[in-house]
Each structure stands twice: as structure tokens, then as C-alpha cells.
Scaffold this motif. Structure first.
Motif, short mmCIF file in Angstrom:
data_model
loop_
_atom_site.label_atom_id
_atom_site.label_comp_id
_atom_site.label_asym_id
_atom_site.label_seq_id
_atom_site.Cartn_x
_atom_site.Cartn_y
_atom_site.Cartn_z
N LYS A 98 113.94 80.71 19.25
CA LYS A 98 114.73 79.47 19.28
C LYS A 98 114.80 78.82 20.67
N GLN A 99 114.08 79.36 21.64
CA GLN A 99 114.12 78.80 22.98
C GLN A 99 113.71 77.33 22.99
N TYR A 100 112.86 76.94 22.06
CA TYR A 100 112.38 75.56 22.05
C TYR A 100 113.50 74.54 21.89
N LEU A 101 114.59 74.92 21.20
CA LEU A 101 115.72 73.99 21.05
C LEU A 101 116.38 73.72 22.40
N LEU A 102 116.45 74.74 23.24
CA LEU A 102 116.98 74.56 24.60
C LEU A 102 116.02 73.72 25.43
N ASP A 103 114.72 74.02 25.31
CA ASP A 103 113.72 73.29 26.09
C ASP A 103 113.68 71.82 25.70
N LEU A 104 113.74 71.54 24.41
CA LEU A 104 113.69 70.15 23.94
C LEU A 104 114.95 69.39 24.34
N THR A 105 116.10 70.07 24.31
CA THR A 105 117.34 69.45 24.77
C THR A 105 117.22 69.06 26.24
N ALA A 106 116.74 70.00 27.06
CA ALA A 106 116.61 69.74 28.50
C ALA A 106 115.61 68.62 28.78
N ALA A 107 114.60 68.48 27.90
CA ALA A 107 113.57 67.47 28.10
C ALA A 107 113.95 66.11 27.53
N GLY A 108 115.13 66.01 26.91
CA GLY A 108 115.60 64.73 26.40
C GLY A 108 115.05 64.32 25.06
N PRO A 110 114.98 63.97 20.89
CA PRO A 110 116.06 63.73 19.92
C PRO A 110 116.33 64.96 19.06
N VAL A 111 117.07 65.89 19.60
CA VAL A 111 117.39 67.15 18.96
C VAL A 111 118.90 67.34 19.03
N ILE A 112 119.48 68.07 18.09
CA ILE A 112 120.90 68.40 18.21
C ILE A 112 121.10 69.11 19.55
N PRO A 113 121.97 68.59 20.43
CA PRO A 113 122.13 69.19 21.76
C PRO A 113 122.44 70.68 21.66
N THR A 114 121.72 71.46 22.46
CA THR A 114 121.79 72.92 22.37
C THR A 114 121.85 73.53 23.75
N VAL A 115 122.79 74.48 23.96
CA VAL A 115 122.86 75.28 25.18
C VAL A 115 123.06 76.74 24.77
N ASP A 116 122.95 77.64 25.76
CA ASP A 116 123.12 79.05 25.44
C ASP A 116 124.05 79.79 26.40
N PRO A 134 122.88 83.23 16.48
CA PRO A 134 122.05 84.09 17.33
C PRO A 134 120.69 83.47 17.63
N LYS A 135 120.22 83.68 18.86
CA LYS A 135 118.88 83.20 19.20
C LYS A 135 117.82 83.83 18.31
N LEU A 136 118.05 85.06 17.92
CA LEU A 136 117.08 85.77 17.10
C LEU A 136 117.40 85.67 15.61
N GLY A 137 118.27 84.77 15.24
CA GLY A 137 118.65 84.64 13.84
C GLY A 137 117.64 83.85 13.04
N ALA A 138 117.85 83.86 11.71
CA ALA A 138 117.02 83.09 10.79
C ALA A 138 117.77 82.95 9.49
N ASP A 156 126.88 83.61 25.90
CA ASP A 156 126.48 84.64 26.86
C ASP A 156 124.97 84.74 27.04
N GLY A 157 124.23 83.75 26.55
CA GLY A 157 122.78 83.78 26.66
C GLY A 157 122.07 84.35 25.45
N THR A 158 122.81 84.97 24.54
CA THR A 158 122.19 85.55 23.34
C THR A 158 122.35 84.67 22.12
N VAL A 159 123.12 83.59 22.26
CA VAL A 159 123.38 82.69 21.13
C VAL A 159 123.04 81.26 21.52
N LEU A 160 122.90 80.42 20.50
CA LEU A 160 122.76 78.98 20.69
C LEU A 160 124.08 78.32 20.31
N VAL A 161 124.47 77.33 21.09
CA VAL A 161 125.71 76.59 20.83
C VAL A 161 125.35 75.13 20.65
#
Length: 274
Positions: A98-108, A110-116, A134-138, A156-161
Motif C-alpha cells: 500500500k506504499q503507493y497510496l502514500l507516494d501518490l498523495t505526496a505527488a499530488g 487525485p487520491v484519498i489523502p493518505t499518511v502513515d 493495516p499497510k499489509l491488509g487486504a 505508527d508507520g504500520t497503518v494507513l490513515v
């Protein structure tokens, strides 16, 4: 002349909510057999069988978390031997976590804003509720909806918010290689898999193609999941590039036939690629 041999990886018994994986794969493989010599196997058996086939097609195999060790061994073997895996293992989206959601948010994008992390919570828009997963969830495993006060102790870095978006509906765009095939939407937000055909606008397609281009997969099936936000814009929810469920049963017969033809042509191109 011998026909290409395909190992089709699926978990026919996976109990998906609101979907029947087995029906889709039974129907799809019945059509693919017209062009390929094809065998089905469970994802836990793929490593032992894959070397006898020209390509491995990963389809409705369920969340990798259920067989992580077997998947890691399969992936490592494929990369080591150069085995042809469809979708190719170079995807940057759900295939890689799920790291791509953080990367796409940082790059601007159009994604649901995501931090960890708690230090980044101020980057999220204000909301009454937030989604924590969880980052590793599905498949929504471990997903929680919490008030703002709970976030500092969870990020704490293990989840997406993410802010809990009060969207009008969800819509999915389906691609084979880089070619758009069809779109489906869920008019009722509470019934995610009660899908109906959707005719996308030019702006909708530009939105979806942006993520397909970003991912850079030359071959394969991808699903761009989005929601229609209160302001009318689309926001990315997920880019599924490993084993997207296709909801073919929601399509009229002619659109299903067109998809099968596109997939068949894509597989032939993939098998013929150098």
C-alpha cells in the motif's frame, strides 16, 4: 502446432463477500481453453507446477496474506528463472503493498489523502471520522473507523490513515494492457458489490488512465477503484494490479465477449514478447 500452456492460479473456494470468485474463473477459463492449453491450481501449488507451463496467469487467488510464504517463494522463483507471470511482477500498486497510496498523495495525485505517521496527520483534511487500516491488509481486513482523538496513538508507520470520505458512489474502471474495457459502479455506497454498468465521461477516463500510465505495466489486467467525492471529483481508492476481481457477471453478454477477446489477444502478445 502446439498451443501455449497456461497455469491459471485461482482459489475457487475463497469466500469473498458479495462475490463468487469461482463462478468468474470457471466461466473465464472455459473461454480461454479455446486458445490455450490450460490448467487451474491453487496459489499454494503454483510454485511446484509453474515450470511446466509457458506462462502463469494469476487471477482470483484471494489476499496474499492468507498464503504469504508460498507467494513469496513463487515470486522469488519467477524472478530468478524469468518465468512469465501475468500480471507481470513489476507492478507498483497493490502488487507491491500500500506504499503507493502514500507516494501518490505526496505527488499530488487525485487520491484519498493518505499518511502513515503521527507527524504527518496535519497533512490530512479535517474530518469527523478517519479510516485506519493495516499497510499489509487486504479485503478490508483490520479496517477501523475512528475519531480524530484516536489517531496519534495509531499512526505508527504500520497503518494507513485517511479521512472518511462521504462519497456519492464508487466506480471501477477495468483495463487490459493500457486499453480501457468497461466501467462499473455501485450506486448505493453501502452495497459495494451491487454493480451496474457505468458510461464514463472523457474526464473520468483521463482520471483512470493517469494511474494506468503511472503504474507502467505493459501487459495485464488492472482495476482502478475510485469514489465520487462530495465536490464531484473522483479520488482513487485503490489500484488493483495483482488479481483484480472483474465482476464479469455484471456485464451484458457483448461486453463480456469483448473483454474475453481483449484478454486473449493480450495473452498472445505477452507470450510472444521477447
Amino acid at each position: 502446432m502446439s498451443r501455449p500452456r497456461i497455469l491459471y492460479v485461482t482459489d475457487l473456494a475463497y469466500p469473498a463477500r458479495g462475490r463468487r470468485y469461482c463462478d468468474e474463473d470457471i466461466a473465464l477459463t472455459s473461454r480461454l481453453r479455446e486458445e490455450f492449453d490450460l490448467a487451474l491450481c491453487h496459489p499454494r501449488d503454483a510454485l511446484a507446477l509453474m515450470d511446466a507451463f509457458d506462462a502463469v496467469v494469476v487471477r482470483n487467488s484471494g489476499p496474499v496474506l492468507a498464503y504469504q510464504e508460498a507467494y513469496d517463494a513463487f515470486r522469488a522463483h519467477a524472478l530468478r528463472t524469468g518465468a512469465r507471470v501475468y500480471n507481470p511482477l513489476t507492478g507498483r500498486a497493490d502488487m507491491a503493498g500500500k506504499q503507493y497510496l502514500l507516494d501518490l498523495t505526496a505527488a499530488g495525485f487525485p487520491v484519498i489523502p493518505t499518511v502513515d505517521r503521527a507527524a504527518d496527520l496535519e497533512r490530512l483534511p479535517s474530518a469527523e471520522r478517519y479510516v485506519v487500516k493495516p499497510k499489509l491488509g487486504a479485503d478490508s481486513i483490520g479496517l477501523r473507523v475512528v475519531p480524530p482523538a484516536d489517531l496519534p496513538g495509531l499512526a505508527d508507520g504500520t497503518v494507513l490513515v485517511q479521512p472518511c470520505v462521504d462519497f456519492a458512489y464508487e466506480v471501477s474502471f477495468y483495463f487490459v494492457d493500457h486499453d480501457f474495457q468497461y466501467a462499473l459502479h455501485a450506486p448505493d455506497p453501502d452495497r459495494r458489490w451491487d454493480l451496474q454498468p457505468y458510461e464514463p465521461s472523457p474526464d473520468d477516463l483521463r482520471f483512470a488512465r493517469r494511474f494506468i500510465e503511472w503504474n507502467g505495466l505493459e501487459h495485464g489486467v488492472q482495476r482502478v477503484d475510485a469514489c465520487r467525492a462530495p465536490g464531484g471529483e473522483l479520488l482513487l481508492v485503490e489500484l488493483e494490479d495483482l488479481n483484480p476481481y472483474l465482476s464479469l457477471d455484471a456485464l451484458p453478454a457483448d461486453r463480456r465477449d469483448a473483454f474475453v477477446a481483449a484478454l486473449t489477444a493480450s495473452l498472445h502478445r505477452f507470450l510472444g514478447a521477447v
